[in-house]
Every structure is written in structure tokens, then in C-alpha cells.
Scaffold this active site. Structure first.
Site, PDB file in Angstrom:
ATOM      1  CE  LYS A 135      -3.520   4.886  -1.438  1.00 41.87           C
ATOM      2  NZ  LYS A 135      -4.602   5.331  -2.319  1.00 41.87           N
ATOM      3  CE1 TYR A 153      -4.026   2.056   0.767  1.00 49.13           C
ATOM      4  CE2 TYR A 153      -2.624   3.138   2.377  1.00 49.13           C
ATOM      5  CZ  TYR A 153      -3.790   3.094   1.647  1.00 49.13           C
ATOM      6  OH  TYR A 153      -4.719   4.106   1.796  1.00 49.13           O
TER       7      TYR A 153
HETATM    8  P1  NDP Z   1     -13.398   2.243   1.002  1.00 47.24           P
HETATM    9  O1  NDP Z   1     -12.875   0.857   1.103  1.00 47.24           O
HETATM   10  O2  NDP Z   1     -14.377   2.737   2.010  1.00 47.24           O
HETATM   11  O3  NDP Z   1     -14.050   2.438  -0.467  1.00 47.24           O
HETATM   12  C1  NDP Z   1     -13.315   2.038  -1.599  1.00 47.24           C
HETATM   13  C2  NDP Z   1     -14.021   2.474  -2.864  1.00 47.24           C
HETATM   14  O4  NDP Z   1     -13.211   2.083  -3.985  1.00 47.24           O
HETATM   15  C3  NDP Z   1     -15.370   1.792  -3.062  1.00 47.24           C
HETATM   16  O5  NDP Z   1     -16.197   2.709  -3.743  1.00 47.24           O
HETATM   17  C4  NDP Z   1     -15.033   0.595  -3.954  1.00 47.24           C
HETATM   18  O6  NDP Z   1     -16.137   0.118  -4.723  1.00 47.24           O
HETATM   19  C5  NDP Z   1     -13.965   1.227  -4.842  1.00 47.24           C
HETATM   20  N1  NDP Z   1     -13.042   0.264  -5.457  1.00 47.24           N
HETATM   21  C6  NDP Z   1     -12.212  -0.615  -4.843  1.00 47.24           C
HETATM   22  N2  NDP Z   1     -11.517  -1.328  -5.752  1.00 47.24           N
HETATM   23  C7  NDP Z   1     -11.905  -0.883  -6.970  1.00 47.24           C
HETATM   24  C8  NDP Z   1     -11.580  -1.228  -8.306  1.00 47.24           C
HETATM   25  N3  NDP Z   1     -10.661  -2.187  -8.588  1.00 47.24           N
HETATM   26  N4  NDP Z   1     -12.200  -0.569  -9.322  1.00 47.24           N
HETATM   27  C9  NDP Z   1     -13.129   0.398  -9.057  1.00 47.24           C
HETATM   28  N5  NDP Z   1     -13.477   0.771  -7.820  1.00 47.24           N
HETATM   29  C10 NDP Z   1     -12.873   0.143  -6.795  1.00 47.24           C
HETATM   30  O7  NDP Z   1     -12.096   3.189   0.955  1.00 47.24           O
HETATM   31  P2  NDP Z   1     -11.857   4.670   1.533  1.00 47.24           P
HETATM   32  O8  NDP Z   1     -13.004   5.534   1.192  1.00 47.24           O
HETATM   33  O9  NDP Z   1     -11.386   4.562   2.914  1.00 47.24           O
HETATM   34  O10 NDP Z   1     -10.577   5.089   0.666  1.00 47.24           O
HETATM   35  C11 NDP Z   1     -10.672   5.818  -0.552  1.00 47.24           C
HETATM   36  C12 NDP Z   1      -9.265   6.187  -0.994  1.00 47.24           C
HETATM   37  O11 NDP Z   1      -8.627   6.953   0.027  1.00 47.24           O
HETATM   38  C13 NDP Z   1      -8.352   4.974  -1.248  1.00 47.24           C
HETATM   39  O12 NDP Z   1      -7.506   5.233  -2.334  1.00 47.24           O
HETATM   40  C14 NDP Z   1      -7.557   4.883   0.034  1.00 47.24           C
HETATM   41  O13 NDP Z   1      -6.330   4.252  -0.158  1.00 47.24           O
HETATM   42  C15 NDP Z   1      -7.389   6.359   0.363  1.00 47.24           C
HETATM   43  N6  NDP Z   1      -7.075   6.613   1.747  1.00 47.24           N
HETATM   44  C16 NDP Z   1      -7.946   6.250   2.759  1.00 47.24           C
HETATM   45  C17 NDP Z   1      -7.627   6.503   4.066  1.00 47.24           C
HETATM   46  C18 NDP Z   1      -8.539   6.157   5.195  1.00 47.24           C
HETATM   47  O14 NDP Z   1      -8.121   6.360   6.358  1.00 47.24           O
HETATM   48  N7  NDP Z   1      -9.747   5.659   4.960  1.00 47.24           N
HETATM   49  C19 NDP Z   1      -6.354   7.152   4.424  1.00 47.24           C
HETATM   50  C20 NDP Z   1      -5.529   7.479   3.302  1.00 47.24           C
HETATM   51  C21 NDP Z   1      -5.890   7.219   2.024  1.00 47.24           C
HETATM   52  P3  NDP Z   1     -17.237  -0.931  -4.103  1.00 47.24           P
HETATM   53  O15 NDP Z   1     -18.093  -0.112  -3.162  1.00 47.24           O
HETATM   54  O16 NDP Z   1     -17.999  -1.405  -5.278  1.00 47.24           O
HETATM   55  O17 NDP Z   1     -16.459  -1.997  -3.399  1.00 47.24           O
END
Ligand code: NDP
Length: 246
Positions: free
Chosen positions: A158, A154
């Protein structure tokens, strides 16, 4: 930060930070085409929430690791008016200490978090270059800056996104396209809820602001970076982390 008349693409808009971004951009006047991996019920809920703001939304099921899915999302945005904004938000974790991490877990995270953003960016660059304008935001993480035990895959994805942000920002700045990254800290979503309790507590105790972030905290930063108010900002990484990575 008025986005009236603009069309935004957001990957992973069905839940968490991606949903908050769809809603924030819509509240500011943008129409939104977003992707999701498989959670159709959550995607439909995002569509309804966006449409309650008066904006139009399209949900497109598709895997960001697939170039055809990127094209489909761009076509959906064109139907809504154009391709003004791209937020590469979709991301996954497959946490394990490096000694125990499988090659498959490494590849899956790099493919979704890093290659997915590359494919999507490649798909929007041509229409943005034609329009001589556009704003792209990549969802990095404080983990890409600081590293984190158990997240070699991860953190690499990033950190890679940050390098890609700066490289593409240099390529397209002179033609009116801006590329920035946001680096969230610990944000309350399904992704962090799945972490072991001890890991959640360790992260929370490292936040100077003494609270976890909310998806809306990240969405506000994204709305600023894609707006005309950020017209002279490109190639930057904005941490939204309550001071975690100072
Ligand atoms: P969630 O797991 O809550 O949501 C992930 C989202 O990405 C969902 O909408 C999911 O779709 C979609 N998704 C996952 N894989 C794919 C794929 N292969 N193709 C298309 N869509 C995909 O994640 P977060 O909201 O927590 O995170 C969002 C972003 O922020 C990520 O990049 C994460 O790394 C980054 N981030 C998050 C942090 C945190 O503390 N939460 C901290 C730092 C960065 P579906 O609903 O259909 O599964």
C-alpha cells in the site's frame, strides 16, 4: 458529480469496496467493466445491481497479476464505450508477523496489490493518452501510511501504491490524466471480517469517529476523485478512515 457517458474499469468489483464503487459510479451514470478473481456468483450479483441503476456492466474473470487479464478488461471497457476511469481496487491480505511470514506470502501480496495496479494502469494509459483525459484511483490503505504489526507485506504494497500514484501523476498530469489514491481505514467487508476478533477490536478502538467505515463511505470518495469536480486534484492520498490516520 455526473459521470454520464463515461466508462469505468474497477478491479475486484465482485464484493466489498469494489462492488460499492461499481454501484456508485453506475448511479452517477457510468457504465462499468469490472474484474473478479473467482467468485462468479458474487460477480453476477454486482452485474445485476449495476444494471438496476440503468447502467451497463461487464464482469471479467481474471487475475490482476496477469497482463493479459488487464488487456481483456480494457477491451471489455472499450466495448462499453471507452476507457475514462480506472479504479485499482483488487487486493488481498496474507497477515503474519515478519519473522514468520513466508517469502510466498510476501510475494503474493505485492504481486496482487502493487504489480496488479501497475499492469492495469499501463494497459489504460495508451487509450487515455490518446483521449488526453482520464482519471485513475488506487486503493491504498491507512496501513500504508501508519504501518501495522502483522502486515509488513500488505503495508509495503500500500505504501508502494502511494509512491506509484504520485510518480505516475507527475508523468501524465500535463496530458489531462489524473492519478490519486484513497486510503481507507477499517471498513466492514469480508477482508476485515476474516481478521481475528482482537485485531478487529484494536482497530475499531483507534477510530476517532467511533464507528467502522462502510464500503459506501469509500465509494463516495472515489466518485468525487474521478469526477470533473476534482479536475485540479492529482497525486493526492485521500484518507477515508474516520480520523484514524490524522
Ligand atoms: P474483499 O476481500 O472484500 O474483496 C476483494 C475483491 O478483490 C474481490 O472482488 C475479489 O474477487 C478481488 N480480487 C482479489 N484478488 C484478486 C486478483 N488477483 N485479481 C482480481 N481480483 C481479485 O476486499 P475489500 O473490499 O475489503 O478491499 C478492497 C480494497 O480495499 C483492497 O485493495 C484492500 O486492500 C483495500 N482496503 C480495504 C480495507 C478494509 O478495511 N476492508 C481498508 C483499507 C484498504 P473474488 O470475489 O472473485 O474473490
Amino acid at each position: 458529480m455526473d459521470l454520464t457517458g463515461k466508462t469505468a474499469i474497477v478491479t475486484g468489483g465482485s464484493r466489498g469496496i469494489g462492488r460499492a464503487i461499481c454501484l456508485e459510479l453506475a448511479r452517477r451514470g457510468a457504465n462499468v467493466a469490472f474484474s473478479y478473481a473467482g467468485n462468479a456468483a458474487a460477480a453476477q450479483e454486482t452485474v445485476e445491481l449495476v444494471e438496476q441503476t440503468g447502467a451497463t456492466a461487464r464482469a471479467v474473470q481474471g487475475d490482476v497479476t496477469c497482463a493479459d487479464a488487464a488487456k481483456e478488461l480494457v477491451d471489455a471497457a472499450k466495448e462499453l464505450g471507452g476507457v475514462d476511469i480506472l479504479v485499482n481496487n483488487a487486493g488481498i491480505t496474507r497477515d503474519k508477523l515478519a519473522a514468520r511470514m513466508s517469502e510466498e506470502d510476501f510475494d503474493a501480496v505485492i504481486a496482487t496489490n502493487l504489480k496488479g495496479a501497475f499492469l492495469m494502469t499501463k494497459a489504460v494509459l495508451r487509450p487515455m493518452m490518446r483521449a488526453k483525459s482520464g482519471a485513475i484511483v488506487n486503493m491504498a490503505s491507512v496501513v500504508g501510511i501508519m504501518g501495522n504489526a502483522g502486515q509488513a507485506n500488505y503495508a509495503a504494497s500500500k505504501a508502494g501504491l502511494i509512491g506509484m500514484t504520485k510518480s505516475i501523476a507527475r508523468e501524465v498530469a500535463s496530458i489531462g490524466i489524473r492519478v490519486n489514491a484513497v486510503a481507507p481505514g477499517y471498513i466492514e467487508t469480508d477482508m476485515t471480517a476474516a481478521m481475528p476478533e482482537a485485531a478487529q477490536q484494536a482497530m475499531c478502538s483507534a477510530i476517532p469517529a467511533a464507528r467502522a467505515g462502510k464500503p459506501e463511505d469509500v465509494a463516495h470518495a472515489v466518485a468525487f476523485l474521478v469526477s470533473d469536480e476534482a479536475a485540479y486534484i492529482t497525486g493526492q492520498v485521500l484518507a477515508v478512515d474516520g480520523g484514524m490516520a490524522m
